[in-house]
Scaffold this motif. Structure first.
Motif, mmCIF file in Angstrom:
data_model
loop_
_atom_site.group_PDB
_atom_site.id
_atom_site.type_symbol
_atom_site.label_atom_id
_atom_site.label_comp_id
_atom_site.label_asym_id
_atom_site.label_seq_id
_atom_site.Cartn_x
_atom_site.Cartn_y
_atom_site.Cartn_z
ATOM 1 N N ALA A 56 -2.765 -8.942 -1.700
ATOM 2 C CA ALA A 56 -2.836 -8.099 -0.504
ATOM 3 C C ALA A 56 -1.949 -6.871 -0.670
ATOM 4 C CB ALA A 56 -2.403 -8.906 0.713
ATOM 5 N N VAL A 74 1.192 -5.965 5.544
ATOM 6 C CA VAL A 74 1.468 -7.225 4.851
ATOM 7 C C VAL A 74 2.971 -7.404 4.723
ATOM 8 C CG1 VAL A 74 1.040 -8.559 2.766
ATOM 9 C CG2 VAL A 74 -0.631 -6.855 3.509
ATOM 10 N N SER A 116 7.745 -4.623 4.517
ATOM 11 C CA SER A 116 6.308 -4.727 4.734
ATOM 12 C C SER A 116 5.629 -3.425 4.322
ATOM 13 C CB SER A 116 6.010 -5.032 6.205
ATOM 14 O OG SER A 116 6.485 -3.980 7.005
ATOM 15 N N THR A 145 -0.309 -13.142 -1.503
ATOM 16 C CA THR A 145 0.445 -12.007 -0.970
ATOM 17 C C THR A 145 0.436 -10.833 -1.948
ATOM 18 O OG1 THR A 145 1.859 -13.687 0.014
ATOM 19 C CG2 THR A 145 2.623 -11.421 0.148
ATOM 20 N N LEU A 169 -5.817 -11.424 4.520
ATOM 21 C CA LEU A 169 -4.464 -11.226 5.035
ATOM 22 C C LEU A 169 -4.233 -9.752 5.377
ATOM 23 C CD1 LEU A 169 -2.051 -13.206 5.272
ATOM 24 C CD2 LEU A 169 -1.253 -12.340 3.082
ATOM 25 N N LEU A 170 -4.639 -8.883 4.457
ATOM 26 C CA LEU A 170 -4.429 -7.449 4.639
ATOM 27 C C LEU A 170 -5.264 -6.892 5.791
ATOM 28 C CD1 LEU A 170 -3.505 -4.604 3.827
ATOM 29 C CD2 LEU A 170 -5.239 -4.628 2.044
ATOM 30 N N GLU A 218 5.751 -13.198 2.496
ATOM 31 C CA GLU A 218 4.830 -14.240 2.933
ATOM 32 C C GLU A 218 4.277 -15.082 1.776
ATOM 33 O OE1 GLU A 218 1.279 -13.744 5.800
ATOM 34 O OE2 GLU A 218 2.722 -12.162 6.263
ATOM 35 N N SER A 245 -3.154 -2.868 -0.650
ATOM 36 C CA SER A 245 -2.625 -2.012 0.405
ATOM 37 C C SER A 245 -1.831 -0.843 -0.184
ATOM 38 C CB SER A 245 -1.724 -2.839 1.329
ATOM 39 O OG SER A 245 -1.000 -1.987 2.172
#
Lengths: 350, 285
Positions: A96, A267, A166, A93, A260-261, A271, A100
């Motif tokens: 990601a 994201v 997020s 996580t 994931l991203l 998580e 991002s």
């Protein structure tokens, strides 16, 4: 005594070493328990769930397996090297989130964020490894620490920067389509739709198996996990090997994180918690010893496949997803017992 | 075995030979504690030098200096006539000094051949295809073990499935194969039964016949006397005696090793213990 004659050239009985018989060699493989388990799970869900045997189901199962499998393979190598990593789940996580948020805040091409994320993730892996070889503390404690630190950072920094839990959408940013192609696309082979993570997963299995069985580094991984001091005494660089293993885990966490991203665009910062145990479970089902020195990358991959089949098989059988953890626990116990039993038999037969 | 040994010894006359390793008047302190004081030791090619002593006599300190794990504080340490100070076990290995530790010799779960080549793997191929030459290593392991008289049919079995004696032998064969000139064996027979000990001693003799200088650390004078050419006795970190084999009999070696006069006194004390009193006490209670 007379059988073990004094050293002399005449005692040469067999000029070349022989390999054991095929069944015995199979029994000696660490992945045997996992393969038997995988067949059993496959047969079980084929019988109880009609939808399980369709190609589209197979593709879904493979995808679920790959998301765990990408991490389970390097985690297995780390466990063969005698160490744990509890920070893997949240590290995915973190990786990601970093790519991002970096891209978004800098309004840079997403590939810049992806690159920064690679460096940062490797740095965290290096931190785990370096702290371990410097302090000689149990890796369980050290990575439990980084697990909590990362979990806090993931939530804290995300709220600080985006004001929500997020990240912001980056789908309209430069480079997103090409990055998505690399980390989160799918292709169709025959009737089966294959997610690109499956290819990443297979590539990692092949690479890890090559390293373990055909390179000096692999020899060293088995040695530092099996008997650290004996390895040091014959000149194996124990520290370098262990740090390298943590870097391998970080590299896979980066791949996983980018998937994931680019798969979901945004994201969720909370998580990944708990996934670290799934990776370890897959490695253990695949024949890795908790004490190190024994296991295989293929076994861990089969362990991940069992995870995928169980996870989706329960859905196809239309049982509550609540039963998933029950099955996973039962699988873990059964596979470990089977591994233990097989190894015991193999040792007795020698 | 003895014939090949004498032929080897006659090739080089003792006077012209330089000692492979020569320690003279070595001392070592751990803080204020004196671990070794004025200990001298010579290792010659094709000879076995036994270091005997009770627990805490300084045997392990002595070999740790020769193996590069510790540095000496006083005296001189010469390898082939050249005075040195070893910084690490790797440096000792590079200078041809290999040490086989009783419990640190091998990685139990790894195959025999992987253990044999651990740290000195053979490669083939180039670039990304550079890989371990598995066949070469398997056959070499098999051949080298055979030369030492160990006929292992399956070199892929985990070395942990071998007996303790065989594991020591693999470690010895490994040291011989990788060109060690001096082989240090730390209590190779301590954890073994009589038969296994015999097997290990045979391989120790085989290493000697291959021309290596061997240092055998032991507290068993019977094992030492079977293979040793010279004996160094240690007691509380100091030399308690240094003998060539023809200068000392087994009985004398055993007596000195067991503590000599101390043992005689102990036997007197034990002999005077009135045995009947004890049983009487038990009956009353």
């Amino acid at each position: 005594m007379s059988a073990e004659a004094p050293p002399a050239e005449e005692t040469i009985a067999s000029p070349r070493p022989v390999r054991g018989s095929l069944p015995r060699r199979l029994v000696g493989r660490p992945e045997l328990g996992a393969v038997v388990g995988a067949v059993a799970v496959f047969v079980f869900f084929s019988v109880v769930a009609d939808a399980f045997l369709q190609w589209s189901s197979f593709s879904t199962v493979l995808y679920a397996s790959s998301t765990i499998g990408i991490m389970a393979v390097p985690v297995a190598l780390l466990m063969i090297g005698g160490e744990f990593d509890l920070s893997t789940g949240v590290l995915v996580t973190s990786s990601a989130l970093i790519s991002s948020m970096f891209s978004y805040q800098m309004t840079a091409n997403v590939w810049v964020g992806v690159g920064v994320s690679l460096l940062a993730t490797l740095a965290i892996g290096f931190f785990n490894g370096y702290l371990l070889v410097r302090t000689n503390l149990p890796s369980f404690i050290i990575t439990l620490g980084t697990f909590l630190i990362l979990q806090g950072c993931n939530l804290g920094f995300t709220k600080l920067i985006s004001d929500t839990v997020s990240t912001k959408s980056i789908s309209d940013m430069e480079g997103f389509p090409s990055a998505r192609k690399v980390f989160a696309s799918h292709l169709t082979i025959g009737d089966v739709e294959v997610q690109i993570t499956v290819l990443w997963w297979f590539a990692l299995i092949a690479l890890a198996t090559w390293i373990l069985l055909r390179t000096r580094a692999g020899n060293w991984i088995f040695a530092v996990g099996g008997a650290k001091e004996a390895a040091r005494a014959v000149g194996v660089p124990v520290e370098r090997t262990k740090i390298g293993l943590y870097l391998g885990v970080a590299l896979a966490a980066w791949i996983s994180g980018q998937h994931l991203l680019f798969n979901y665009d945004v994201v969720q910062s909370g998580e990944g918690v708990g996934n670290e145990l799934l990776y370890i479970i897959a490695a253990v089902i695949g024949g890795c010893l908790l004490t190190g020195g024994y296991g295989s990358a293929v076994g861990a991959a089969v362990g991940a496949f069992i995870f995928g089949m169980t996870n989706k098989g329960i859905v196809y059988a239309q049982w509550g997803a609540d039963w998933f953890k029950f099955f996973l626990g039962a699988m873990l116990l059964l596979a470990t017992l089977l591994n233990w039993w097989v190894r015991k038999r193999a040792e007795e037969s020698k | 075995m003895s014939t090949s040994r004498t032929s080897k010894a006659s090739q080089t006359s003792p006077a012209s030979r330089k000692a492979l390793v020569a320690l003279s008047d070595i001392s070592k302190y751990y803080g204020n504690v004196k671990a070794l004081d004025g200990v001298s030791l010579e290792v010659h090619a094709g000879e076995i030098t036994c270091v005997l002593g009770d627990n805490g006599a300084g045997k392990s300190t002595l070999i740790k200096i020769v193996a590069g794990l510790h540095q000496h504080d006083g005296g001189t340490f010469a390898i082939e006539g050249e005075e040195t100070r070893l910084g690490s076990p790797r440096e000792a290995l590079d200078r041809g000094i290999a040490t086989v530790y009783q419990d640190l010799a091998v990685v139990p779960l790894m195959p025999v051949w992987r253990n044999f080549f651990l740290g000195s793997e053979i490669h083939k191929g180039r670039g990304p295809l550079r890989r371990l030459d598995v066949e070469e290593m398997r056959t070499t392991t098999h051949r080298e073990l055979l030369r030492m008289g160990i006929d292992l049919r399956d070199v892929d079995q985990p070395i942990g499935t071998l007996s303790g004696g065989q594991r020591q032998c693999v470690a010895i064969a490994r040291a011989v194969h990788f060109g060690a000139k001096v082989l240090i064996l730390d209590e190779p027979t301590a954890a073994l039964g009589v038969k296994q000990s015999g097997v290990v001693l045979k391989y120790v003799a085989a290493a000697r016949d291959a021309g290596l200088g061997v240092v055998l650390i032991t507290h068993n004078p019977h094992h030492a006397y079977l293979v040793g050419d010279r004996f160094v006795l240690l007691k509380r970190g100091a030399m308690a005696g240094s003998h060539a084999k023809d200068g000392i009999a087994l009985e004398e070696l055993t007596r000195q090793m067991a503590g000599g006069s101390e043992l005689e006194q102990l036997s007197h004390e034990l002999a005077r213990t009135p045995a009947p009193d004890l049983s009487g006490g038990v009956a009353k209670g």
